[in-house]
Structures are given as C-alpha cells and as structure tokens.
Design a protein around this motif. Sequence first.
Motif, short mmCIF file in Angstrom:
data_model
loop_
_atom_site.label_atom_id
_atom_site.label_comp_id
_atom_site.label_asym_id
_atom_site.label_seq_id
_atom_site.Cartn_x
_atom_site.Cartn_y
_atom_site.Cartn_z
N ASP A 110 0.83 -1.20 0.00
CA ASP A 110 0.00 0.00 0.00
C ASP A 110 0.86 1.25 0.00
O ASP A 110 0.48 2.29 -0.54
CB ASP A 110 -0.92 0.00 1.22
CG ASP A 110 -1.94 -1.12 1.15
OD1 ASP A 110 -2.74 -1.13 0.19
OD2 ASP A 110 -1.92 -2.00 2.02
N TYR A 111 2.02 1.15 0.63
CA TYR A 111 2.99 2.24 0.57
C TYR A 111 4.38 1.65 0.67
O TYR A 111 4.61 0.65 1.35
CB TYR A 111 2.76 3.28 1.67
CG TYR A 111 3.60 4.52 1.46
CD1 TYR A 111 3.57 5.21 0.25
CD2 TYR A 111 4.45 4.99 2.45
CE1 TYR A 111 4.36 6.32 0.03
CE2 TYR A 111 5.24 6.11 2.25
CZ TYR A 111 5.19 6.78 1.03
OH TYR A 111 5.97 7.87 0.82
N GLU A 112 5.32 2.29 -0.03
CA GLU A 112 6.70 1.79 -0.11
C GLU A 112 7.64 2.96 0.16
O GLU A 112 8.23 3.52 -0.75
CB GLU A 112 6.93 1.19 -1.49
CG GLU A 112 8.08 0.20 -1.56
CD GLU A 112 8.10 -0.50 -2.92
OE1 GLU A 112 8.55 -1.65 -2.96
OE2 GLU A 112 7.66 0.10 -3.93
N PRO A 113 7.80 3.36 1.43
CA PRO A 113 8.62 4.53 1.75
C PRO A 113 10.11 4.27 1.53
O PRO A 113 10.61 3.17 1.74
CB PRO A 113 8.32 4.78 3.23
CG PRO A 113 7.95 3.43 3.76
CD PRO A 113 7.23 2.74 2.64
N ARG A 114 10.82 5.31 1.10
CA ARG A 114 12.28 5.24 0.97
C ARG A 114 12.94 5.80 2.23
O ARG A 114 12.48 6.79 2.79
CB ARG A 114 12.74 6.04 -0.25
CG ARG A 114 12.25 5.53 -1.59
CD ARG A 114 12.95 6.31 -2.70
NE ARG A 114 12.46 5.92 -4.03
CZ ARG A 114 11.67 6.70 -4.77
NH1 ARG A 114 11.27 7.87 -4.32
NH2 ARG A 114 11.28 6.28 -5.96
N ALA A 115 14.04 5.21 2.60
CA ALA A 115 14.76 5.66 3.80
C ALA A 115 15.16 7.12 3.69
O ALA A 115 15.04 7.88 4.66
CB ALA A 115 15.98 4.78 4.03
N THR A 116 15.64 7.54 2.51
CA THR A 116 16.14 8.90 2.37
C THR A 116 15.05 9.96 2.49
O THR A 116 15.35 11.14 2.64
CB THR A 116 16.85 9.07 1.01
OG1 THR A 116 15.96 8.65 -0.05
CG2 THR A 116 18.12 8.24 0.95
N GLY A 117 13.80 9.54 2.45
CA GLY A 117 12.70 10.49 2.59
C GLY A 117 12.24 10.67 4.02
O GLY A 117 11.24 11.37 4.24
N HIS A 118 12.96 10.07 4.99
CA HIS A 118 12.46 10.07 6.38
C HIS A 118 13.56 10.39 7.39
O HIS A 118 13.54 9.91 8.51
CB HIS A 118 11.81 8.72 6.69
CG HIS A 118 10.64 8.44 5.81
ND1 HIS A 118 10.77 7.97 4.52
CD2 HIS A 118 9.30 8.61 6.02
CE1 HIS A 118 9.57 7.85 3.97
NE2 HIS A 118 8.67 8.23 4.84
N ILE A 119 14.48 11.26 6.98
CA ILE A 119 15.58 11.64 7.87
C ILE A 119 15.08 12.37 9.13
O ILE A 119 15.52 12.06 10.24
CB ILE A 119 16.61 12.50 7.12
CG1 ILE A 119 17.16 11.74 5.90
CG2 ILE A 119 17.74 12.93 8.04
CD1 ILE A 119 17.89 10.47 6.22
N PRO A 120 14.14 13.32 9.03
CA PRO A 120 13.68 13.99 10.26
C PRO A 120 13.05 13.03 11.28
O PRO A 120 13.24 13.19 12.49
CB PRO A 120 12.64 15.00 9.73
CG PRO A 120 13.04 15.26 8.32
CD PRO A 120 13.56 13.95 7.83
N GLU A 121 12.30 12.05 10.79
CA GLU A 121 11.71 11.07 11.71
C GLU A 121 12.79 10.26 12.41
O GLU A 121 12.65 9.88 13.57
CB GLU A 121 10.78 10.13 10.94
CG GLU A 121 9.49 10.76 10.44
CD GLU A 121 9.65 11.51 9.12
OE1 GLU A 121 8.63 12.04 8.63
OE2 GLU A 121 10.77 11.56 8.59
N MET A 122 13.89 10.01 11.71
CA MET A 122 14.99 9.27 12.32
C MET A 122 15.70 10.10 13.39
O MET A 122 16.06 9.60 14.45
CB MET A 122 15.97 8.81 11.24
CG MET A 122 15.33 7.86 10.23
SD MET A 122 16.45 7.46 8.88
CE MET A 122 15.29 6.83 7.66
N TRP A 123 15.89 11.41 13.10
CA TRP A 123 16.48 12.28 14.12
C TRP A 123 15.63 12.29 15.38
O TRP A 123 16.17 12.24 16.50
CB TRP A 123 16.56 13.72 13.60
CG TRP A 123 17.53 13.94 12.49
CD1 TRP A 123 18.58 13.15 12.13
CD2 TRP A 123 17.52 15.04 11.58
NE1 TRP A 123 19.23 13.68 11.05
CE2 TRP A 123 18.61 14.84 10.69
CE3 TRP A 123 16.72 16.16 11.43
CZ2 TRP A 123 18.90 15.74 9.66
CZ3 TRP A 123 17.02 17.05 10.41
CH2 TRP A 123 18.09 16.84 9.53
N ALA A 124 14.31 12.35 15.21
CA ALA A 124 13.43 12.39 16.38
C ALA A 124 13.55 11.12 17.21
O ALA A 124 13.58 11.17 18.45
CB ALA A 124 11.98 12.59 15.92
#
Length: 466
Positions: A110-124
């Motif tokens: 249903d969704y296929e997120p890329r790691a490089t699109g979620h850097i802020p969530e990783m910082w949090a």
Amino acid sequence: MSFHLYDERLGAVTEFHPLVPGKVSIYHCGLTVQAPPHLGHIRKEVVFDVLRRWLTVTGHQVKVVANITDIDDKILSKSAAQGIEWYELAYAMELELHRAYAALGCRPPDYEPRATGHIPEMWALITDLIEAGHAYPAADGSGDVYFDVRSWPDYGELSRQRIEDMAPAADADPRGKRDPRDFALWKGTKPTEPATASWDSPWGPGRPGWHLECSAMSLKYLGDEFDIHGGGLDLRFPHHENELAQSRAAGHGFARYWMHNAFVTMAGEKMSKSLGNGTIVTEVTKQYAPRAVRLYLAVPHYRSAIEFSDDSLSEASAQLARIDSFLERAGASGRVGFDFGDLPEAFVQAMDDDLGTPQAMAAVFDTVKAGNRALDCGDASAASDALRQVRAMLHVFGLDPHDPEWQGTATEDLGSVLDGLVTLVLDQRAQARARKDWASADAIRDTLSSLGITVADTADGVRWSL
C-alpha cells in the motif's frame, strides 16, 4: 474461525488477534536496492502476498507497508565501483524490484517509503533514545550515534539470545563504541563518501543506520503499535532484534507478532549475492512460466527452506500444467468474484494453521482430480462446483490466470482484439490441417507458443490461453 501464526518472539504457533478487529497492519522489510532481486529475495514478497490475500479473503482490511533501503554501505560501494551516483544505482535497482513484483503477480505494498525520505523522523527517534539513556553520541568526534545494548534488559528477546553469547558483526566499525555489540543509529560522514550521501544532523553530518530506518518508517505509517512485522529469516538477527530494542526502548509498543520466511538455497547454501549463486527473478522467468515460478515459491511452507534446481522448477511447471489443463477443460474464462464459502474446508483449515500452504495445495489437486472425474462422467454441475472451488483457491495463492495480476495492462477492448487475431491464426492452422499440411500447422502452433499462447485441441474444438 481463528487464524494461527508462528510468532518468532514466542517460538510457538499462537492464535492471531489483530490490534483492531477486522483490520491488520503489516510491515515487512523491503530490499536494500544494491542489485537486482534474486529468488531468495522475492520469496518474501510471495509469502507476504499470500498472507495478505488470505487475510483479505477471510474478511480483514489489510494495510501493507514495505520500505526501500536506498542508502547503505553496499549501495555506496557498488555505485562507486560502477562509476555512477549512489542514488542512480538505488533507483535503477528499485525499478528492478518492481519488475520482479509484477513478473510474479505480487500486489505492490500500500505504501513503499524510501529511507532517504524520512531523515527527520529518524532524528526524532534518536533524540528520544538519547534522552531515555539508551543511546549515546560517540566521544571520538566521529559524529556516530550508537544504541547501548546493555541499557535495554530485553535485548536478545526476539532471537532468544543472551548478550554475552553475541559476537559483534565482522564488518562493524568499532570506532567510538562502549560495547562492540552496540549498533549505529547515525553514521558520521567519512572522507571517502560522496557529499550527496550526507545529511546535517544535531550530531554532525552523516547518514542513518540501517536498523533505525525501518523503525522510523514503520512507526510513522503504522503507528505506535501494529500487528505483524516480518521478512526473511536472515533479518531476525541482528536487524529485527535491533529494530525491536530501539523501538521499545523509545517507548513504542511496536510489532505484536514477528514472522520470518526461510531461505531459498542452492547446494544447501543460502542464496545470496555474496556467495555468487543468486538467480535473478527476471532471468528465471525467461526460462520458466512466471506462474510456475510463483507456485514453486508459494507452495512449500514459508518456514521451510526451498532448494533451487531446474528439477524443482520443472516439477512446478508440470503441477501448474495439471491445474491449467483442468481449467481449460472446464471452460474457465474471465474474472469472477469469489466468496469465502467457495473454499473447501480442508483448504481453510490448512491456511488457518500458520499458512499451511502444502496442505492447501493438496486440497487444490484433490479438487482438480474430482473436477476431471466429473467432466469424464458428464456431470456438469459437479464440474462447475469444482471449477469454482479451484479458482477460489488459486486466487488465494495468486495463481488464477484470469486474475488482474496476470492480465498485464490489457483492457477488455484489447482482449477482444487479441481474441480476434488468435482466432484468425487458428483458422489458418485449421485450413492447413484440413489439407494435411502438417508442417505449416505445427509451425503456426509453435509460433503462437513462442509468443506465450498455449493451444489445446479438445473434443469441443480448439482452445487457447495466455
């Protein structure tokens, strides 16, 4: 009716209860897109596709998220060796993954997120772990941030290991670690790495650690707690063990059930790129019908290893031919709707017992046998019932040739055009046979076969299928 699933954390088959009745959320780890996927990779996609279909047929609303790891040490290394940008390689291999999905009839997530699109969530997530005392920036000024495995008492619960028995990864960089088993949440930039593979962060420029990526993305799209987390057996430790520890340590409920499929092996060894024995999906499907390859991957129990060989795929091809022969005899055509009540009880019991696909496929062949017997006896009603049941079961396996996944992008209009063209060619073949020009008749049939069109001469006339 209840569904039972082997839970890796418990080490036992247990009754599955969704977090929200009637809804199931699934996260499975996608590929690190460094090279084209081989059969060992794509087995996971087939297994979770069958799981998704089964849960849907049993009345659940299923949401599937599967990530793409598009930044990683191996991607950087292989792109440099090829003389291209890392993101070019990652995108090209992501497209290869999608081709493999389509080739084997797997419905995309249903969704296929890329790691490089979620850097802020990783910082949090890193910030939460540091504040909770479970992570620390390296004191050597490297910019690395590590998870402190000894700060989390339950570390090792998924793989049922003690920290004292764990060896650090052979390729792990030991710089700045308090314990060699601590794992990277953030990797400081190295002089040899391209500037485009680095993001500014509170701890200095760098990029995320592999384990962190999946936690951040699954939590964003499936919430604080979700139903099933899975992947290949090789991910259980350390990847999923680390995901579980960092997510729980940050205060999240995370995955409630853990599910892993076994390997595809060659000569007893796990199929992998590092061993040089990977078999690329798009190459295998040039030699064998894609549905036969899917049957080969889907029928063995997901927790059992599969040995790859030409004999195995030939056997799968022969099994599929038996099924398709019955479908042709019984006049299967077009897409039809299926009810849960169309599934034989033996099939239902098998699938509800930890996806018992071998026993479920046995129910398919039992019904095919009964249907052929009914056709031989002229019992049209029994044959029709058998056809409906077989197609319902094949739908769960993703093997019904009339399902959308196997029809490409053809519209009904294009289907009519194709039918007219094939009928025209078959008329020419019939004329050749009538004048006993067997060479021309055989040549026409061989040409159609090379285009993926099967011709069957039956008592009721000529039938063809893709």
